[in-house]
Motif scaffolding. Structure first.
Motif, PDB file in Angstrom:
ATOM      1  N   UNK A  51     -19.928 -11.613  50.417  1.00  0.00           N
ATOM      2  CA  UNK A  51     -19.992 -12.480  51.596  1.00  0.00           C
ATOM      3  C   UNK A  51     -20.241 -11.653  52.854  1.00  0.00           C
ATOM      4  N   UNK A  52     -19.528 -10.526  52.991  1.00  0.00           N
ATOM      5  CA  UNK A  52     -19.713  -9.661  54.157  1.00  0.00           C
ATOM      6  C   UNK A  52     -21.142  -9.126  54.238  1.00  0.00           C
ATOM      7  N   UNK A  53     -21.777  -8.977  53.087  1.00  0.00           N
ATOM      8  CA  UNK A  53     -23.128  -8.390  53.037  1.00  0.00           C
ATOM      9  C   UNK A  53     -24.204  -9.458  52.909  1.00  0.00           C
ATOM     10  N   UNK A  54     -23.921 -10.682  53.361  1.00  0.00           N
ATOM     11  CA  UNK A  54     -24.872 -11.780  53.160  1.00  0.00           C
ATOM     12  C   UNK A  54     -26.252 -11.459  53.731  1.00  0.00           C
ATOM     13  N   UNK A  55     -26.297 -10.737  54.851  1.00  0.00           N
ATOM     14  CA  UNK A  55     -27.594 -10.472  55.488  1.00  0.00           C
ATOM     15  C   UNK A  55     -28.443  -9.494  54.685  1.00  0.00           C
ATOM     16  N   UNK A  56     -27.819  -8.813  53.699  1.00  0.00           N
ATOM     17  CA  UNK A  56     -28.563  -7.900  52.827  1.00  0.00           C
ATOM     18  C   UNK A  56     -28.977  -8.581  51.526  1.00  0.00           C
ATOM     19  N   UNK A 231     -10.366  -2.647  60.668  1.00  0.00           N
ATOM     20  CA  UNK A 231     -11.333  -1.644  60.221  1.00  0.00           C
ATOM     21  C   UNK A 231     -11.939  -2.017  58.872  1.00  0.00           C
ATOM     22  N   UNK A 232     -13.168  -1.559  58.620  1.00  0.00           N
ATOM     23  CA  UNK A 232     -13.706  -1.680  57.255  1.00  0.00           C
ATOM     24  C   UNK A 232     -12.827  -0.880  56.296  1.00  0.00           C
ATOM     25  N   UNK A 235     -13.804   2.955  55.327  1.00  0.00           N
ATOM     26  CA  UNK A 235     -13.568   3.954  56.369  1.00  0.00           C
ATOM     27  C   UNK A 235     -12.093   4.186  56.610  1.00  0.00           C
ATOM     28  N   UNK A 236     -11.284   3.118  56.526  1.00  0.00           N
ATOM     29  CA  UNK A 236      -9.845   3.256  56.744  1.00  0.00           C
ATOM     30  C   UNK A 236      -9.206   4.115  55.663  1.00  0.00           C
ATOM     31  N   UNK A 237      -9.614   3.916  54.410  1.00  0.00           N
ATOM     32  CA  UNK A 237      -9.066   4.717  53.307  1.00  0.00           C
ATOM     33  C   UNK A 237      -9.437   6.185  53.483  1.00  0.00           C
ATOM     34  N   UNK A 238     -10.690   6.443  53.826  1.00  0.00           N
ATOM     35  CA  UNK A 238     -11.132   7.823  54.055  1.00  0.00           C
ATOM     36  C   UNK A 238     -10.321   8.480  55.160  1.00  0.00           C
ATOM     37  N   UNK A 264      -5.764  -2.170  45.627  1.00  0.00           N
ATOM     38  CA  UNK A 264      -6.804  -1.774  44.675  1.00  0.00           C
ATOM     39  C   UNK A 264      -8.104  -1.260  45.297  1.00  0.00           C
ATOM     40  N   UNK A 265      -8.562  -1.763  46.465  1.00  0.00           N
ATOM     41  CA  UNK A 265      -9.810  -1.218  47.016  1.00  0.00           C
ATOM     42  C   UNK A 265      -9.773   0.278  47.266  1.00  0.00           C
ATOM     43  N   UNK A 266      -8.586   0.856  47.384  1.00  0.00           N
ATOM     44  CA  UNK A 266      -8.481   2.299  47.632  1.00  0.00           C
ATOM     45  C   UNK A 266      -8.538   3.120  46.344  1.00  0.00           C
ATOM     46  N   UNK A 267      -8.566   2.454  45.189  1.00  0.00           N
ATOM     47  CA  UNK A 267      -8.424   3.172  43.912  1.00  0.00           C
ATOM     48  C   UNK A 267      -9.452   4.275  43.694  1.00  0.00           C
ATOM     49  N   UNK A 268     -10.752   4.047  43.921  1.00  0.00           N
ATOM     50  CA  UNK A 268     -11.707   5.138  43.632  1.00  0.00           C
ATOM     51  C   UNK A 268     -11.418   6.410  44.430  1.00  0.00           C
ATOM     52  N   UNK A 269     -11.131   6.261  45.723  1.00  0.00           N
ATOM     53  CA  UNK A 269     -10.891   7.455  46.545  1.00  0.00           C
ATOM     54  C   UNK A 269      -9.559   8.103  46.207  1.00  0.00           C
ATOM     55  N   UNK A 270      -8.540   7.303  45.902  1.00  0.00           N
ATOM     56  CA  UNK A 270      -7.252   7.885  45.526  1.00  0.00           C
ATOM     57  C   UNK A 270      -7.374   8.607  44.188  1.00  0.00           C
ATOM     58  N   UNK A 271      -8.144   8.034  43.270  1.00  0.00           N
ATOM     59  CA  UNK A 271      -8.345   8.694  41.971  1.00  0.00           C
ATOM     60  C   UNK A 271      -9.042  10.039  42.157  1.00  0.00           C
TER      61      UNK A 271
END
Length: 385
Positions: A51-56, A231-232, A235-238, A264-271
């Motif tokens: 939904x956030x990327x609808x314009x793409x 924040x997105x 970027x916040x997780x980073x 859960x959205x932070x999982x890839x970077x935390x891993x």
């Protein structure tokens, strides 16, 4: 039976939703695809990402200026809010009029009067008027034209329909239940961000964490939520992980508390962070809790060495920011059964703050014999013995 264009469209949709990740010339499953069967919230978050990327999701009109397209994209949140408030079909003509008004407002907000040398102030009795240089040009915004905007509105509504946010046809548009829910979520995030209780919403992650250090856990979590809502998430997780990599052990612990709010959205970077020695114990505990392990049992995922490293790191936070009795009580949380065993393993673990922690513990402990043993261990680490 799909055309090449349909395959490309579905592939792009999967990427935008986070189901697949592309790295160079290879692809792999995204974290949402891995969580798909066990986590309904991952499905919803995947749709919100789409939904956030609808314009793409739909190609931009090639015969329009990028600036015009950007104005329409910036105006669409207001139109979506109007659609949600209407709670039913809205004529496209009404949406076009609202779009024209909003684009005109955006152009007015961007319009600036050029500044030359500051003229002398004029202070008549009526108030604070200032002299204006008659030679300075006044830039007036060009009003938005409905004829120009109509094809762009058609593109925007079609793109939002393509991602399932609304239905569009027969001269009207209607939010789908998913679309209405997503707009509500966005409005809720704005409200949460506006209610930052300690006022840390505008600052960088490190300053925000420092501001939360003295708050009670519930108040700190409210502050984390407000900061994150503004924040997105990527970027916040980073930013939080970057703060965790610093020298302040207290911020390291608080950063992972904030990452628990992310979920859960932070999982890839935390891993990925679990591969870094300094973050590994925190990351492993975070991952265990995400996988449903009780927080009280999560420490069982750590090796003895990792648990000892975490003990030293936590002791460093207490030594820097806490009181002496807290450091003494911290001894009870060690996995080793005796103080000599703890000292042996602390010396071996190689934490960069080991000497400072042991010196602080020796100064704080009321037992002279134990304090001497701890001081001796600090000296041995300092001299490499």
């Amino acid at each position: 039976g799909l055309t090449v264009a349909q395959v490309r469209a579905d592939w792009d949709t999967a990427r935008l939703a986070g189901l697949v990740e592309v790295h160079g010339d290879s692809a792999r499953s995204g974290w949402r695809l891995r969580a798909w069967d066990r986590d309904d919230s991952a499905v919803l978050r995947g749709w919100v990402a789409l939904f956030d990327a609808w314009s793409l999701a739909s190609p931009e009109p090639s015969d329009r200026e990028h600036a015009d397209i950007a104005e329409v994209v910036s105006a669409m949140p207001q139109l979506l809010s109007f659609l949600q408030l209407s709670a039913g079909p809205v004529p496209v003509e009404q949406l076009l009029d609202l779009l024209r008004q909003r684009v005109t407002e955006l152009r007015t907000e961007r319009c600036e009067v050029p500044y030359g040398p500051a003229p002398d102030p004029v202070a008549p009795s009526g108030g604070g008027l200032r002299a204006v240089d008659p030679a300075a040009p006044v830039v007036l915004p060009e009003p938005a034209d409905a004829v120009t905007l109509a094809p762009l509105l058609d593109w925007a509504l079609g793109a939002l329909a393509a991602v399932g946010a609304l239905t569009y046809g027969e001269g009207q548009a209607t939010l789908t239940p998913l679309g209405s829910w997503a707009v509500w979520v966005k409005l809720e995030q704005i409200c949460v961000a506006a209610q930052s209780p300690a006022g840390n919403i505008e600052v960088a992650a490190e300053d925000m964490l420092r501001g939360c250090a003295q708050l009670r856990p519930n108040a700190a979590r409210a502050e984390y939520r407000a900061w994150l809502a503004a924040r997105p998430v990527g970027g916040a997780v980073t930013e939080l992980l970057e703060a965790a990599r610093g020298e302040d052990a207290l911020l390291r612990g608080l950063a992972f508390e904030a990452l628990r709010v992310v979920g859960a959205p932070a999982e890839p970077e935390v891993r990925a962070a679990a591969e870094e020695a300094g973050l590994r114990p925190y990351a492993l505990l975070w991952l265990a809790e995400q996988e449903g392990v009780d927080p009280e049992d999560a420490h069982e995922v750590l090796t003895r060495e990792e648990a000892t490293w975490l003990w030293v790191d936590t002791a460093a936070a207490v030594a820097d920011h806490g009181e002496a009795p807290l450091l003494v009580r911290h001894l009870e949380s060690a996995v080793q059964p005796t103080v000599p065993a703890l000292l042996d393993e602390v010396r071996a673990v190689g934490h960069p703050r080991t000497v400072q922690v042991l010196v602080a513990l020796a100064a704080a402990h009321p037992d002279p014999a134990l304090a001497r043993a701890v001081r001796r261990a600090a000296f041995q680490v300092h001299t490499g013995g």
